[in-house]
Design a protein around this motif. Structure first.
Motif: not given
Length: 574
Positions: A219, A222-223, A227, A234, A282-283, A286
């Motif tokens: 995770y 992946f940030k 971004r 993004y 999860r990303r 987000d």
């Protein structure tokens, strides 16, 4: 007035028909050709829709096509020139006449091949509709909201991949567009192919696999890949990808260096694969929360409408209704490209013609239906043993309570990827082995994939931590800890369930089945999955249902008021 909406030449081709501003019929082409995610011209779906209203193409006033191939040509040319010669593969892909832009440009010509077409009588107007506008109309104008924030996201339309907008009455106002190559859909498809699954097909497998991950190791990586930037936008580090060049694989060597060797199709799924799936999932969540929170800030709306293929991510949708300030959410059940045909048609009806909104899509039952007489005649022709019952709901509930796995075929077929009680495989959620039984012996699919609980709407709060209605099976909630041992076969590894709430007014037959199952067992929940096997579309016809019944581990088929049961010798050992 008749308006025909069409999706074609990419994937998940479909058609729908409106009569005086109301949806009357809609279906995906795959259900007729039996080719999963068929992207060809939807002759079968169009013919069904027109037959449903007793019309031909000559009676149609407007034809709406859910993409405008001429739009953003300058952006496409700039992209090709900027990365040339690496974009040669992209050029070849876009120029494929059988499924690409050239076919879209002459889509009108395909209508001439429809049965009964008469150039002297056909007077329809043909309208290209911007793809993400079609997605926006597909979720807003048929929602129950007079006003709403709108978020659409997919792989790519003409060049837009994400749209943030607001709808009021008949109008939709754009706030922001994000363009290719930045794309949440392409991001998730890249992850899908890296994990050894099919693009534009198996993304839901990644969502299911992600629940088996336990750490944030990937995770955090992946940030770097995806971004989040101010004002609901993004950006993506494109050095991790190849898809912008039209190259296979979609991921670059840098992606492999960061996340490890890719999984080959058919290879065993490892713990590392689950961890990578968790990080990417999860990303994505987000990013969607980031955009939804921005939309709420600038619109102040209580309502959120979602569409595009990314909107089929049930885990993310569950977080959106729980963790943002939106009070209500509407996700069109066919949120992927098939449903954009509906949006294109309503763009003509509400947007171009300015008609008031007077239709709400509150169910998915827009496909073919077969009468009692038609089904009985087919079963007799097939020379299979069957019996007729007075109450198919009660009979099915009794079979389920006795541990049988049944095929359930009733009424009009669903439009969209979810089986919601018309073309379903059903089983007892209380049996902890039932998930493996259905996955292995009936569906022939991966063991990690979960099944959905269909539950009486008024009982949701007794089993889940959230009770917001989920009639289209597009929201994931936590199963209450004390109920996880009660319904183990619809409780995913992380304690969640992809909830399908059932109300009697919408589907009395299916509601009565679950209610009778509760009377027999004390549990108002059944295991529900689509009536098909791996790599095949959901069954459409009685013939499809019979074939699936006899080639899988199903024990019984309840079709209309008829019941087909395998003998003990025919049933597969559990």
């Amino acid at each position: 007035m008749i308006i025909l909406g069409i999706t074609a030449f990419q994937h998940d081709s479909a058609a729908c028909v409106l009569v005086d501003g109301k949806l009357v019929a809609a279906a995906e082409e795959e259900r007729f050709t039996r080719k999963k995610h068929d992207g060809g011209f939807p002759y079968g779906a169009i013919s069904y829709c027109l037959d449903e209203i007793g019309a031909s193409i000559n009676d149609v006033a407007w034809v709406a096509f859910c993409i405008n191939p001429w739009l953003n040509l300058h952006r496409k040319l700039f992209h090709l020139a900027r990365y040339f010669p690496r974009t040669l593969a992209f050029c070849r892909d876009q120029a494929d006449y059988s499924s690409g832009i050239p076919s879209m440009m002459v889509a009108k010509q395909y209508l001439r091949k429809l049965p009964g077409y008469d150039p002297k009588q056909a007077r329809f107007k043909f309208q290209f509709v911007e793809h993400h506008i079609a997605h926006a109309y597909s979720c807003f104008t048929i929602s129950p909201f007079d006003e709403a924030a709108i978020l659409t996201a997919d792989g790519i339309g003409e060049w837009t991949t994400t749209l943030l907008a607001q709808g009021r009455g008949n109008t939709i106002s754009k706030f922001k567009e994000i363009y290719f190559p930045f794309s949440l859909g392409a991001f998730y498809t890249t992850l899908t192919t890296y994990l050894g699954f099919k693009r534009n097909s198996d993304e839901y497998k990644v969502m299911g696999l992600s629940s088996y991950g336990k750490t944030d190791e990937y995770y955090n990586e992946f940030k770097r890949v995806l971004r989040l930037v101010p004002d609901g936008e993004y950006e993506m580090d494109m050095s991790f990808f190849n898809y912008q060049f039209g190259k296979i694989p979609y991921y670059s060597d840098k992606f492999l260096l960061t996340f490890g060797e890719d999984r080959k199709p058919g290879q065993e799924v490892s713990d590392r694969h689950a961890e990578v799936a968790r990080g990417g999932q999860r990303r994505l969540e987000d990013a969607l929360l980031h955009m939804a929170n921005y939309l709420h800030k600038i619109t102040g709306s209580k309502n959120l409408c979602l569409n595009g293929g990314v909107a089929l991510n049930c885990v993310a949708n569950g977080r959106l209704i729980k963790e943002t300030q939106f009070e209500d959410i509407y996700v069109q059940p066919a949120a992927y490209d098939a449903g954009a045909a509906v949006g294109a048609a309503f763009f003509v009806h509400n947007g171009i013609l300015g008609n008031p909104r007077d239709f709400v899509m509150d169910n998915t039952f827009w496909g073919p239906e077969y009468s009692h007489e038609q089904i009985e005649a087919f079963l007799k022709l097939a020379k299979v043993p069957f019996r007729e019952v007075k109450d198919p709901s009660a009979e099915a509930a009794k079979l389920l309570a006795n541990g049988h796995v049944i095929g359930w075929f009733q009424g009009r077929m669903e439009f969209g990827p979810r089986a919601l009680g018309k073309r379903s495989i059903l089983a007892d959620p209380r049996d902890p082995q039932m998930k493996d039984v259905v996955n292995e012996q009936v569906k022939h699919r991966e063991s990690f994939r979960p099944f959905a609980p269909s539950i009486l709407a008024e009982k949701v709060s007794e089993y889940f931590d959230f009770s917001y209605p989920s009639p289209f099976m597009l929201l994931v909630y936590n199963v209450l800890p004390e109920k996880r041992k009660v319904i183990p076969s619809v409780t995913h590894v992380d304690g969640t369930g992809r909830v399908h709430t059932v109300v009697k007014s919408m589907d009395p037959l299916y509601y009565n089945l679950i209610a009778e199952f509760e009377r027999l067992t004390g549990v108002p929940v059944v295991l529900n999955t689509s009536f098909n096997v791996k790599e095949e579309p959901i069954v459409c016809t009685p013939k499809d249902a019979l074939r699936c019944f006899y080639t899988t581990g199903l024990d019984d088929l309840v079709i209309d008021n008829f019941v087909l049961s395998k003998t003990p010798a025919q049933r597969r050992p559990r």
